[in-house]
Design a protein around this motif. Structure first.
Motif, mmCIF file in Angstrom:
data_model
loop_
_atom_site.group_PDB
_atom_site.id
_atom_site.type_symbol
_atom_site.label_atom_id
_atom_site.label_comp_id
_atom_site.label_asym_id
_atom_site.label_seq_id
_atom_site.Cartn_x
_atom_site.Cartn_y
_atom_site.Cartn_z
ATOM 1 N N PHE A 158 47.723 -2.043 -39.085
ATOM 2 C CA PHE A 158 47.538 -0.603 -39.197
ATOM 3 C C PHE A 158 48.826 0.057 -39.661
ATOM 4 N N GLU A 159 48.668 1.158 -40.369
ATOM 5 C CA GLU A 159 49.806 1.994 -40.751
ATOM 6 C C GLU A 159 49.565 3.410 -40.244
ATOM 7 N N SER A 160 50.585 3.972 -39.592
ATOM 8 C CA SER A 160 50.486 5.336 -39.083
ATOM 9 C C SER A 160 51.849 6.001 -39.162
ATOM 10 N N PHE A 161 51.925 7.125 -39.862
ATOM 11 C CA PHE A 161 53.176 7.876 -40.012
ATOM 12 C C PHE A 161 54.319 6.988 -40.507
ATOM 13 N N GLY A 162 54.009 6.096 -41.439
ATOM 14 C CA GLY A 162 55.026 5.265 -42.066
ATOM 15 C C GLY A 162 55.383 4.006 -41.316
ATOM 16 N N GLU A 163 54.846 3.801 -40.110
ATOM 17 C CA GLU A 163 55.121 2.591 -39.352
ATOM 18 C C GLU A 163 53.886 1.700 -39.339
ATOM 19 N N ARG A 164 54.129 0.404 -39.395
ATOM 20 C CA ARG A 164 53.029 -0.549 -39.451
ATOM 21 C C ARG A 164 53.032 -1.459 -38.223
ATOM 22 N N ARG A 165 51.823 -1.806 -37.773
ATOM 23 C CA ARG A 165 51.660 -2.649 -36.591
ATOM 24 C C ARG A 165 50.680 -3.773 -36.889
ATOM 25 N N LEU A 166 51.012 -4.970 -36.434
ATOM 26 C CA LEU A 166 50.137 -6.127 -36.508
ATOM 27 C C LEU A 166 49.492 -6.298 -35.136
ATOM 28 N N VAL A 167 48.186 -6.120 -35.081
ATOM 29 C CA VAL A 167 47.457 -6.099 -33.809
ATOM 30 C C VAL A 167 46.536 -7.305 -33.725
ATOM 31 N N ALA A 168 46.672 -8.099 -32.650
ATOM 32 C CA ALA A 168 45.828 -9.270 -32.430
ATOM 33 C C ALA A 168 45.097 -9.108 -31.108
ATOM 34 N N ALA A 169 43.780 -9.257 -31.142
ATOM 35 C CA ALA A 169 42.942 -9.133 -29.945
ATOM 36 C C ALA A 169 43.193 -7.816 -29.216
ATOM 37 N N GLY A 170 43.477 -6.773 -29.985
ATOM 38 C CA GLY A 170 43.662 -5.447 -29.403
ATOM 39 C C GLY A 170 45.067 -5.123 -28.949
ATOM 40 N N TYR A 171 46.008 -6.069 -29.064
ATOM 41 C CA TYR A 171 47.387 -5.848 -28.614
ATOM 42 C C TYR A 171 48.351 -5.941 -29.793
ATOM 43 N N THR A 172 49.287 -5.024 -29.862
ATOM 44 C CA THR A 172 50.283 -5.048 -30.928
ATOM 45 C C THR A 172 51.227 -6.217 -30.719
ATOM 46 N N GLN A 173 51.283 -7.116 -31.703
ATOM 47 C CA GLN A 173 52.110 -8.319 -31.608
ATOM 48 C C GLN A 173 53.405 -8.212 -32.411
ATOM 49 N N SER A 174 53.390 -7.417 -33.474
ATOM 50 C CA SER A 174 54.578 -7.250 -34.311
ATOM 51 C C SER A 174 54.511 -5.872 -34.944
ATOM 52 N N ARG A 175 55.667 -5.363 -35.378
ATOM 53 C CA ARG A 175 55.685 -4.061 -36.032
ATOM 54 C C ARG A 175 56.922 -3.925 -36.902
ATOM 55 N N THR A 176 56.912 -2.944 -37.773
ATOM 56 C CA THR A 176 58.081 -2.664 -38.595
ATOM 57 C C THR A 176 59.158 -1.996 -37.756
ATOM 58 N N LEU A 177 60.397 -2.043 -38.245
ATOM 59 C CA LEU A 177 61.493 -1.360 -37.573
ATOM 60 C C LEU A 177 61.523 0.102 -38.017
ATOM 61 N N ASN A 178 62.027 0.964 -37.137
ATOM 62 C CA ASN A 178 62.134 2.387 -37.488
ATOM 63 C C ASN A 178 63.441 2.658 -38.221
ATOM 64 N N LYS A 179 63.746 3.916 -38.487
ATOM 65 C CA LYS A 179 64.934 4.270 -39.269
ATOM 66 C C LYS A 179 66.230 3.914 -38.552
ATOM 67 N N HIS A 180 66.148 3.669 -37.247
ATOM 68 C CA HIS A 180 67.335 3.276 -36.472
ATOM 69 C C HIS A 180 67.478 1.756 -36.386
ATOM 70 N N GLY A 181 66.589 1.037 -37.045
ATOM 71 C CA GLY A 181 66.644 -0.421 -37.009
ATOM 72 C C GLY A 181 66.140 -1.004 -35.713
ATOM 73 N N MET A 182 65.299 -0.253 -34.996
ATOM 74 C CA MET A 182 64.722 -0.713 -33.737
ATOM 75 C C MET A 182 63.205 -0.517 -33.811
ATOM 76 N N THR A 183 62.512 -0.808 -32.687
ATOM 77 C CA THR A 183 61.059 -0.637 -32.667
ATOM 78 C C THR A 183 60.621 0.489 -31.744
ATOM 79 N N GLY A 184 61.465 0.851 -30.773
ATOM 80 C CA GLY A 184 61.064 1.837 -29.777
ATOM 81 C C GLY A 184 60.100 1.270 -28.759
ATOM 82 N N SER A 185 60.013 -0.063 -28.684
ATOM 83 C CA SER A 185 59.104 -0.710 -27.745
ATOM 84 C C SER A 185 59.754 -1.976 -27.190
ATOM 85 N N TYR A 186 58.921 -2.856 -26.597
ATOM 86 C CA TYR A 186 59.467 -3.966 -25.814
ATOM 87 C C TYR A 186 60.330 -4.925 -26.613
ATOM 88 N N TRP A 187 60.084 -5.053 -27.916
ATOM 89 C CA TRP A 187 60.874 -6.006 -28.706
ATOM 90 C C TRP A 187 62.368 -5.692 -28.643
#
Length: 214
Positions: A22-51
């Motif tokens: 999925f892509e939303s507001f310029g960020e992309r997420r790879l979702v498997a079985a309903g859970y986000t497994q990977s995503r793009t980095l934000n402008k700060h070079g981070m994810t803003g999540s558990y990674w």
């Protein structure tokens, strides 16, 4: 999903079931079985999540460091480590080749310092001849933490491939604090020291990053 969310890919995998990108507001997420497994980095070079927890609270990894990622997925952890420490040597083990393909196609996973190994994590640990300074354990299957991430035999194998002063970082999901404490005690029985990072604000079905030090 919102009106601002676009589906870039939809398919299935024998290892992870239904997979979407999925892509939303310029960020992309790879979702498997309903859970986000990977995503793009934000402008700060981070994810803003558990990674992001995989690159916090760990010693500096020098240019000669060797890293092992068990559960490479779409390459998020590899990207974070490369962003922070430069072109260090990374072996990324992933049983599902589709996850890596989608990471390369949609999540800008192009790091040349990552050696992608399409293999079961347990089999890789039995065969590898290298010692690692940092090991990330992010093993998921069909929307849940892989059972191997709760196995004493598995973590004893991990310990065998560690260099002196290495650190292991584990992503787990817990339903309550009691389960978390039991797991930390379990990891503490194998490694010399443990620490935790609560990703969000509570202990109810939440990601917790567990650090283990030799």
């Amino acid at each position: 999903m919102t009106l601002f969310t676009k589906t870039l890919y939809s398919g299935t995998s024998p290892h992870n079931g239904e997979i979407r990108v999925f892509e939303s507001f310029g960020e992309r997420r790879l979702v498997a079985a309903g859970y986000t497994q990977s995503r793009t980095l934000n402008k700060h070079g981070m994810t803003g999540s558990y990674w992001d927890g995989f690159v916090r609270n760990i010693p500096d990894l020098g240019k000669d460091a060797r890293v092992l990622i068990l559960g490479l997925g779409g390459g998020t952890i590899a990207k974070l480590l490369t962003k922070k420490f430069g072109l260090i040597s990374i072996d990324g083990v992933e049983i599902d080749p589709l996850m890596v393909e989608l990471g390369r196609e949609f999540l800008d996973f192009k790091e040349k310092n990552v050696n992608v190994i399409n293999q079961d994590a347990q089999d890789f640990l039995k065969e590898t001849r290298y010692k690692y300074d940092f090991v990330a354990v992010d093993l998921f299957a069909h929307g849940d933490v892989a059972k191997v991430a709760e196995s004493e035999q598995f973590f004893k194998k991990v310990k065998q491939v560690l260099s002196k002063d290495a650190v292991v970082v584990i992503n787990k999901i817990f339903k309550d604090k009691e389960n978390l404490n039991k797991y930390v005690d379990f990891i503490g029985g194998i490694f010399n020291k443990t620490d935790i990072l609560l990703v969000r604000g509570g202990f109810s079905t939440d990601n917790v990053i567990v650090y283990a030090y030799v």
